[in-house]
Design a protein around this motif. Sequence first.
Motif, PDB file in Angstrom:
ATOM      1  N   GLN A  82      34.404  32.597  31.114  1.00 39.61           N
ATOM      2  CA  GLN A  82      35.181  32.950  32.302  1.00 39.61           C
ATOM      3  C   GLN A  82      34.857  32.009  33.452  1.00 39.61           C
ATOM      4  OE1 GLN A  82      35.499  37.177  33.289  1.00 39.61           O
ATOM      5  NE2 GLN A  82      35.299  36.678  35.460  1.00 39.61           N
TER       6      GLN A  82
ATOM      7  N   THR B 262      37.512  29.658  35.332  1.00 36.99           N
ATOM      8  CA  THR B 262      37.638  29.781  36.787  1.00 36.99           C
ATOM      9  C   THR B 262      37.508  28.426  37.463  1.00 36.99           C
ATOM     10  OG1 THR B 262      36.765  32.041  36.804  1.00 36.99           O
ATOM     11  CG2 THR B 262      36.618  30.803  38.866  1.00 36.99           C
TER      12      THR B 262
ATOM     13  N   GLU C  50      37.493  38.976  40.328  1.00 39.98           N
ATOM     14  CA  GLU C  50      36.441  39.010  39.317  1.00 39.98           C
ATOM     15  C   GLU C  50      36.343  40.386  38.682  1.00 39.98           C
ATOM     16  OE1 GLU C  50      32.717  37.596  40.733  1.00 39.98           O
ATOM     17  OE2 GLU C  50      33.402  35.527  40.945  1.00 39.98           O
TER      18      GLU C  50
ATOM     19  N   GLN D 137      39.260  40.682  36.219  1.00 39.49           N
ATOM     20  CA  GLN D 137      39.070  39.860  35.030  1.00 39.49           C
ATOM     21  C   GLN D 137      38.018  40.458  34.100  1.00 39.49           C
ATOM     22  OE1 GLN D 137      38.246  36.182  37.137  1.00 39.49           O
ATOM     23  NE2 GLN D 137      40.230  35.336  36.547  1.00 39.49           N
ATOM     24  N   THR D 138      36.945  40.962  34.689  1.00 39.29           N
ATOM     25  CA  THR D 138      35.894  41.578  33.876  1.00 39.29           C
ATOM     26  C   THR D 138      36.417  42.822  33.177  1.00 39.29           C
ATOM     27  OG1 THR D 138      34.141  40.758  35.325  1.00 39.29           O
ATOM     28  CG2 THR D 138      33.603  42.627  33.915  1.00 39.29           C
TER      29      THR D 138
ATOM     30  N   SER E 250      38.750  41.989  30.333  1.00 37.37           N
ATOM     31  CA  SER E 250      38.036  41.471  29.159  1.00 37.37           C
ATOM     32  C   SER E 250      37.398  42.586  28.347  1.00 37.37           C
ATOM     33  CB  SER E 250      36.966  40.458  29.588  1.00 37.37           C
ATOM     34  OG  SER E 250      35.883  41.100  30.248  1.00 37.37           O
TER      35      SER E 250
ATOM     36  N   LYS F  60      46.738  39.585  35.077  1.00 36.59           N
ATOM     37  CA  LYS F  60      46.599  39.653  33.621  1.00 36.59           C
ATOM     38  C   LYS F  60      47.483  38.630  32.923  1.00 36.59           C
ATOM     39  CE  LYS F  60      47.067  42.858  29.719  1.00 36.59           C
ATOM     40  NZ  LYS F  60      47.400  44.242  29.306  1.00 36.59           N
TER      41      LYS F  60
ATOM     42  N   PRO G  67      46.205  34.469  34.743  1.00 36.64           N
ATOM     43  CA  PRO G  67      44.923  34.380  35.451  1.00 36.64           C
ATOM     44  C   PRO G  67      44.682  33.012  36.085  1.00 36.64           C
ATOM     45  CG  PRO G  67      44.592  34.369  33.065  1.00 36.64           C
ATOM     46  CD  PRO G  67      46.017  34.733  33.304  1.00 36.64           C
TER      47      PRO G  67
ATOM     48  N   GLU H 151      43.716  32.299  40.085  1.00 32.81           N
ATOM     49  CA  GLU H 151      42.586  31.476  40.536  1.00 32.81           C
ATOM     50  C   GLU H 151      43.070  30.347  41.436  1.00 32.81           C
ATOM     51  OE1 GLU H 151      39.505  31.844  40.297  1.00 32.81           O
ATOM     52  OE2 GLU H 151      39.072  33.139  38.585  1.00 32.81           O
TER      53      GLU H 151
END
Length: 216
Positions: free
Chosen positions: A131, A135, A166, A169-170, A173, A196, A199, A203
């Motif tokens: 990740q 990023t 963050e 995204q976490t 995942s 989603k 991504p 960023e």
Amino acid sequence: MSQTVLYARVSTADQTSAHQRKQAEAAGFKVDEVVVDDGVSGVSTVLAERPQGRRLFDMLRRGDVLVVRWVDRLGRNYADVTETIREFMRRGVVVRTVINNMVFDGATTDPVQMAVRDALIGFLAATAQAQAEATKEAQRAGIDHAKGREDAYRGRRPSFSREQLEDVQTALSEGVGVSAIAAATGLTRQTVYRIKENPAEAEAALARWTVGAKAA
């Protein structure tokens, strides 16, 4: 007497240790002390070389609990994260995450359970590094776009912060549903869906506005 210590790594201006403590307490953790490394990269600086990271190794004793928002707060390098968690377990320290309430300790002696635990640690550490690399690439794309022309069009200001991104995204995942993520982060479901589905653009959008703000 054992203690529960929250470690927060804050690497950007719109991240706060207060937010990470609030998340921990909302998840049911009773935090005795907060240890914070401010403005420190989890990619280039291993935990043991951070000012407050070194303090953790000095202060934590057998039976203590180390709480982190997610394993990426410990680091974003596979080798560093796996070794850090294993070292704390060897010392009898329990490592717990706020997101998904993961628990890592050295209590089990069953070889199968140990293998499953170690495989999970490796998977999460690898995910954190992957990740971070994604990023960095997206941020580079956003910065290049913003620097291309002084009047470069940056698009609409993102409705999310670095920390919220963050968190999303976490959670994604880990297979958390969009509605649950929206409720936990305070973002709309549409925003979570956009992150989603693209991504890299999320960023890049943050990077474009960060560069633009610095240039202003």
